[in-house]
Scaffold this motif. Structure first.
Motif, short mmCIF file in Angstrom:
data_model
loop_
_atom_site.label_atom_id
_atom_site.label_comp_id
_atom_site.label_asym_id
_atom_site.label_seq_id
_atom_site.Cartn_x
_atom_site.Cartn_y
_atom_site.Cartn_z
N SER A 98 19.52 113.91 91.78
CA SER A 98 19.49 112.78 93.04
C SER A 98 19.61 113.77 94.18
N ARG A 123 23.07 109.80 95.81
CA ARG A 123 22.55 108.64 94.81
C ARG A 123 22.78 108.89 93.47
N ARG A 124 23.57 110.16 93.27
CA ARG A 124 23.64 110.38 91.62
C ARG A 124 24.21 109.57 90.83
N ASP A 125 24.94 108.47 91.35
CA ASP A 125 25.48 107.48 90.64
C ASP A 125 24.81 105.97 91.02
N ASN A 126 23.51 106.16 91.17
CA ASN A 126 22.63 104.98 91.53
C ASN A 126 22.62 104.64 93.09
N ASP A 127 23.82 104.08 93.36
CA ASP A 127 24.23 103.50 94.67
C ASP A 127 24.37 104.77 95.50
N LYS A 128 24.19 104.80 96.68
CA LYS A 128 24.36 105.94 97.66
C LYS A 128 26.06 105.82 98.11
N ARG A 171 29.73 99.59 94.68
CA ARG A 171 28.04 99.06 94.93
C ARG A 171 27.72 98.81 96.21
N GLN A 201 25.48 100.62 99.74
CA GLN A 201 25.04 101.81 100.50
C GLN A 201 26.17 102.29 101.31
#
Length: 375
Positions: free
Chosen positions: A178, A197-202, A221, A223
């Motif tokens: 990411s 964003r390596r864990d989906n959310d920024k 959860r 940004q």
């Protein structure tokens, strides 16, 4: 790239020439001993005159010469000096804490990629730090002015790198699938905070530079973006939309004690694009927020109390550009860019909003103001 004579290099050369002429004449008449004493006295006077005469200065980007150049302005006297006179586009200036070195980003004439350069204001020496033909941008200085962290795409992904000011010891600090971006040094120079964003959310991640230890600081959860350490390094201010509205948040430097400082029900929400800025003494935070369909500049105490609106431009949503407002070294002025008079210009305002002053008057765009640290 050709860099014109810097104002300090020119004035210093003039003073040294005067010293040499005077001392040569004295030597012919009274001897070496008096010459040495007079030389020391003149050098001391030169240093004192420089420290006394330097007022607050701003570097900023302007297109008044047809392409983006970086200018230096004496805020009190309004004097301008073009620091990067060439045909390339020079943007994103940022000062080292020593007030002597200025880093900036230049778009290559042939490749179109973004390169990272450092200019020595005293000598006029210009150095390209990274030779790799990739986009190298978002430079930030280490607190001791010896290194820069930046975001680069040279590994075919946006990663955080660090390099010494002489261009040596280039290192990739992150290596994830990411994108990693927007690095920020801790005041003690041991850690770098960045967005990923390596864990989906920024989220915001804290990296220890020497060991590589990495911690997710805002595992939540939404940004989380635009972090800034307090001057003492004990707190971090950032933006988050975890409530559905983009607000200013504060947390301790270890990621604990997260609290929301602004409330959209007031009714204003924070401009997505600008990083909140700490005052030099760490007591206040300035930020940009929407207010009745316009974007305005606000200031508050670091605990979220005593919110003050500093501007009242009455213009539409693009009244403020994406570049964050910045505090002067003495903490008595805040510089920002605005369209409030129909053109992108540089303004300053005091922390109480009692006086807004326009600094630039030119049909071309003036943007990205950054205060020069006092030497």
């Amino acid at each position: 790239m050709r860099v014109p004579e810097t104002p300090h290099a020119d004035s210093r050369r003039t003073i040294l020439h005067v010293i040499s002429v005077v001392c040569a004449r004295v030597t012919n008449r009274v001897g070496v001993g008096v010459w040495l004493a007079l030389t020391a006295l003149l050098i001391i006077l030169m240093l004192l005159s420089h420290s006394v005469s330097q007022g607050e200065q701003l570097a900023f980007v302007s297109r008044r010469d047809g392409n983006a150049e970086i200018y230096l302005m004496d805020v009190d006297r309004g004097m301008l000096h073009n620091l990067t006179e060439d045909l390339l586009a020079n943007t994103a200036p940022i000062w080292a804490a020593d007030g002597c070195h200025l880093a900036f980003v230049t778009r290559g004439e042939d490749t179109g990629t973004l390169g990272l350069y450092v200019l020595d204001i005293w000598s006029g020496d210009l150095r390209r730090l990274v030779l790799h033909e990739a986009n190298n941008l978002q430079p930030v200085w280490s607190p001791d002015s010896t290194r820069l962290a930046f975001m680069s795409s040279q590994a075919d992904n946006r990663e955080i790198y660090v390099v010494d000011v002489d261009g040596s010891n280039l290192r990739n600090l992150t290596n994830a699938e990411s994108p990693d971006e927007n690095p920020v040094w801790s005041p003690d120079g041991t850690r770098i905070l960045f967005e990923s964003r390596r864990d989906n959310d920024k989220d915001l991640y804290l990296l220890t530079v020497d060991t590589g230890e990495l911690v997710n600081m805002t595992d939540h959860r939404g940004q989380d973006t635009s972090p800034a350490f307090s001057p003492d390094g004990r707190q971090i201010v950032f933006l988050s939309d975890r409530t559905g509205y983009r607000e200013v948040y504060l947390m301790d430097a270890d990621g604990s004690n997260v609290r929301q400082l602004t409330d959209n029900r007031n009714p204003w929400d924070v401009n997505t694009w600008t990083t909140p800025a700490w005052s030099p003494d760490g007591r206040e935070i300035v930020y940009v927020a929407s207010f009745r369909m316009t974007y305005q500049l606000f200031n508050m105490m670091a605990d979220g109390s005593d919110v003050r609106r500093l501007t009242n431009s009455g213009t539409n949503w693009d009244a403020f550009a994406r570049n964050a407002p910045t505090w002067s070294p003495r903490g008595d002025q805040i510089a920002f860019e605005s369209f409030q008079d129909g053109n992108r210009e540089i303004y300053v305002v005091d922390p109480n909003g009692q006086q807004v002053r326009r600094l630039t008057y030119h049909p071309a765009e003036d943007l990205s103001p950054v205060w020069r640290p006092l030497e």
